[in-house]
Design a protein around this motif. Structure first.
Motif, PDB file in Angstrom:
ATOM      1  N   SER A   5      48.693 -11.575 -87.384  1.00 54.98           N
ATOM      2  CA  SER A   5      48.672 -10.353 -85.669  1.00 54.98           C
ATOM      3  C   SER A   5      47.505 -10.017 -85.199  1.00 54.98           C
ATOM      4  CB  SER A   5      49.233  -8.903 -86.644  1.00 54.98           C
ATOM      5  OG  SER A   5      49.353  -8.057 -85.812  1.00 54.98           O
ATOM      6  N   VAL A   6      46.292  -9.944 -86.582  1.00 58.65           N
ATOM      7  CA  VAL A   6      45.143 -10.489 -85.563  1.00 58.65           C
ATOM      8  C   VAL A   6      45.066 -11.414 -84.904  1.00 58.65           C
ATOM      9  CG1 VAL A   6      42.761 -11.035 -86.112  1.00 58.65           C
ATOM     10  CG2 VAL A   6      44.326  -9.568 -88.517  1.00 58.65           C
ATOM     11  N   ALA A   7      45.984 -13.077 -84.913  1.00 58.96           N
ATOM     12  CA  ALA A   7      45.723 -13.854 -84.600  1.00 58.96           C
ATOM     13  C   ALA A   7      46.447 -13.665 -82.634  1.00 58.96           C
ATOM     14  CB  ALA A   7      46.151 -15.195 -84.841  1.00 58.96           C
ATOM     15  N   SER A   8      47.171 -12.555 -82.702  1.00 57.18           N
ATOM     16  CA  SER A   8      47.917 -12.913 -81.641  1.00 57.18           C
ATOM     17  C   SER A   8      47.489 -11.650 -80.862  1.00 57.18           C
ATOM     18  CB  SER A   8      49.377 -12.398 -82.394  1.00 57.18           C
ATOM     19  OG  SER A   8      49.640 -11.433 -83.011  1.00 57.18           O
ATOM     20  N   GLN A   9      47.144 -11.117 -81.757  1.00 55.79           N
ATOM     21  CA  GLN A   9      45.982 -10.243 -80.675  1.00 55.79           C
ATOM     22  C   GLN A   9      45.159 -10.408 -80.098  1.00 55.79           C
ATOM     23  OE1 GLN A   9      45.938  -5.650 -82.415  1.00 55.79           O
ATOM     24  NE2 GLN A   9      47.573  -5.925 -84.508  1.00 55.79           N
ATOM     25  N   PHE A  10      44.182 -10.945 -80.979  1.00 56.71           N
ATOM     26  CA  PHE A  10      43.347 -11.355 -80.360  1.00 56.71           C
ATOM     27  C   PHE A  10      43.876 -12.407 -79.148  1.00 56.71           C
ATOM     28  CE2 PHE A  10      40.987 -16.072 -80.509  1.00 56.71           C
ATOM     29  CZ  PHE A  10      39.354 -14.647 -79.563  1.00 56.71           C
ATOM     30  N   TRP A  11      44.658 -13.626 -79.097  1.00 56.60           N
ATOM     31  CA  TRP A  11      44.982 -13.940 -77.843  1.00 56.60           C
ATOM     32  C   TRP A  11      45.352 -12.486 -76.763  1.00 56.60           C
ATOM     33  CZ3 TRP A  11      42.293 -17.592 -76.925  1.00 56.60           C
ATOM     34  CH2 TRP A  11      42.158 -18.913 -78.134  1.00 56.60           C
ATOM     35  N   LEU A  25      38.439  -8.152 -82.429  1.00 54.07           N
ATOM     36  CA  LEU A  25      39.302  -8.739 -83.304  1.00 54.07           C
ATOM     37  C   LEU A  25      38.861  -9.975 -83.813  1.00 54.07           C
ATOM     38  CD1 LEU A  25      41.952  -7.678 -80.828  1.00 54.07           C
ATOM     39  CD2 LEU A  25      41.918  -7.558 -83.377  1.00 54.07           C
ATOM     40  N   VAL A  26      37.356 -11.016 -83.324  1.00 51.32           N
ATOM     41  CA  VAL A  26      37.019 -12.093 -83.947  1.00 51.32           C
ATOM     42  C   VAL A  26      36.388 -12.123 -85.267  1.00 51.32           C
ATOM     43  CG1 VAL A  26      35.296 -13.678 -83.385  1.00 51.32           C
ATOM     44  CG2 VAL A  26      36.275 -13.245 -81.267  1.00 51.32           C
ATOM     45  N   ALA A  27      36.030 -11.003 -85.016  1.00 51.48           N
ATOM     46  CA  ALA A  27      35.351 -10.257 -86.910  1.00 51.48           C
ATOM     47  C   ALA A  27      36.842 -10.645 -87.706  1.00 51.48           C
ATOM     48  CB  ALA A  27      35.335  -8.839 -86.418  1.00 51.48           C
ATOM     49  N   GLN A  28      37.899 -10.460 -87.227  1.00 53.46           N
ATOM     50  CA  GLN A  28      39.422  -9.758 -88.561  1.00 53.46           C
ATOM     51  C   GLN A  28      39.647 -11.409 -88.286  1.00 53.46           C
ATOM     52  OE1 GLN A  28      41.121  -6.686 -87.778  1.00 53.46           O
ATOM     53  NE2 GLN A  28      40.116  -6.218 -86.658  1.00 53.46           N
ATOM     54  N   LEU A  29      39.073 -12.265 -87.606  1.00 54.74           N
ATOM     55  CA  LEU A  29      40.070 -13.623 -87.704  1.00 54.74           C
ATOM     56  C   LEU A  29      39.175 -13.904 -89.251  1.00 54.74           C
ATOM     57  CD1 LEU A  29      39.800 -15.189 -84.291  1.00 54.74           C
ATOM     58  CD2 LEU A  29      42.125 -14.503 -85.262  1.00 54.74           C
ATOM     59  N   GLY A  30      40.182 -15.830 -89.592  1.00 54.81           N
ATOM     60  CA  GLY A  30      39.273 -16.106 -90.512  1.00 54.81           C
ATOM     61  C   GLY A  30      39.941 -17.740 -90.809  1.00 54.81           C
ATOM     62  N   ARG A  49      39.150 -21.622 -73.907  1.00 54.49           N
ATOM     63  CA  ARG A  49      38.249 -22.521 -74.680  1.00 54.49           C
ATOM     64  C   ARG A  49      37.101 -21.807 -75.117  1.00 54.49           C
ATOM     65  NH1 ARG A  49      39.783 -25.984 -70.247  1.00 54.49           N
ATOM     66  NH2 ARG A  49      37.058 -25.870 -69.036  1.00 54.49           N
ATOM     67  N   TRP A  50      36.501 -20.779 -73.857  1.00 52.73           N
ATOM     68  CA  TRP A  50      35.466 -20.233 -73.968  1.00 52.73           C
ATOM     69  C   TRP A  50      35.566 -19.110 -75.785  1.00 52.73           C
ATOM     70  CZ3 TRP A  50      33.447 -15.457 -74.686  1.00 52.73           C
ATOM     71  CH2 TRP A  50      32.054 -15.054 -74.768  1.00 52.73           C
ATOM     72  N   TRP A  51      36.623 -18.598 -75.737  1.00 55.44           N
ATOM     73  CA  TRP A  51      37.233 -17.725 -76.431  1.00 55.44           C
ATOM     74  C   TRP A  51      37.279 -18.214 -77.948  1.00 55.44           C
ATOM     75  CZ3 TRP A  51      35.403 -13.394 -77.114  1.00 55.44           C
ATOM     76  CH2 TRP A  51      35.360 -12.061 -76.850  1.00 55.44           C
TER      77      TRP A  51
END
Length: 198
Positions: A5-11, A25-30, A49-51
């Motif tokens: 969910s974190v990754a999908s919300q980030f994208w 959300l970057v801070a919640q990725l692992g 690519r930037w993100w």
């Protein structure tokens, strides 16, 4: 919140152009997100690519180094800049693989774009003592603009090995090199103690 969910919300935030939300959300990725983020470095979309590079700066590890090294040649200025900064941030977590990227990072000191050149100088400074021999070589043999940026990076390191190199350039013909050498040594309090430098 589930990892997927974190990754999908980030994208989703990235696709919607919601930079503030994406950054939060970057801070919640692992670490488990590193492979997919690295894969996105090959996206056809510059924003993706930037993100991906931005997120890898935060959560990346040795698995991300090769992909980020490839992004140093990205056609987009902003992607090259964020990739070199990401590698610098990874240098504290996985110094050995990043060390092999230092020549490619240093090559960006002569990038056509000023943003990338500045990012490269800042990144090499963050790499610390590992980058000192390479920057010393550039100071000895590089073009005038490269030498100025190398001196800047050494000054920004604020460490004894960098100061030893800068001491040799206090009388350099290049004004910017001289200035960075003088101010770097002065900031460290070495101008009054130059006889103690090896």
């Amino acid at each position: 919140m589930a990892r997927e969910s974190v990754a999908s919300q980030f994208w989703q935030a990235v696709s919607e152009g919601d930079d503030s939300r994406a950054e939060a959300l970057v801070a919640q990725l692992g670490a488990e997100d590193v492979p997919s983020l690295t894969e996105q470095l090959r996206s056809t979309q510059p924003d993706i690519r930037w993100w991906a590079a931005r997120a890898l700066a935060q959560v990346g590890d040795a698995r991300a180094v090769s992909g980020l090294a490839g992004a140093l040649a990205d056609p987009e200025v902003a992607v090259r800049a964020v990739a070199v900064r990401a590698l610098a941030q990874l240098s504290s977590r996985c110094p050995d693989p990043v060390r092999t990227c230092l020549p490619a990072m240093a090559a960006l000191l002569r990038d056509p774009d000023g943003l990338v050149r500045q990012a490269a100088a800042d990144a090499l400074a963050l790499c610390g003592e590992d980058a000192v021999p390479l920057l010393a070589e550039i100071l000895a043999r590089g073009s005038a603009p490269e030498r100025s940026r190398a001196a800047y990076a050494l000054r920004k390191m604020a460490c004894l090995p960098a100061a030893v190199v800068l001491y040799r350039y206090l009388d350099d013909e290049n004004l910017l090199v001289r200035t960075h050498a003088y101010e770097g040594l002065d900031d460290l309090g070495y101008l009054e103690n130059t006889l103690l430098l090896p």
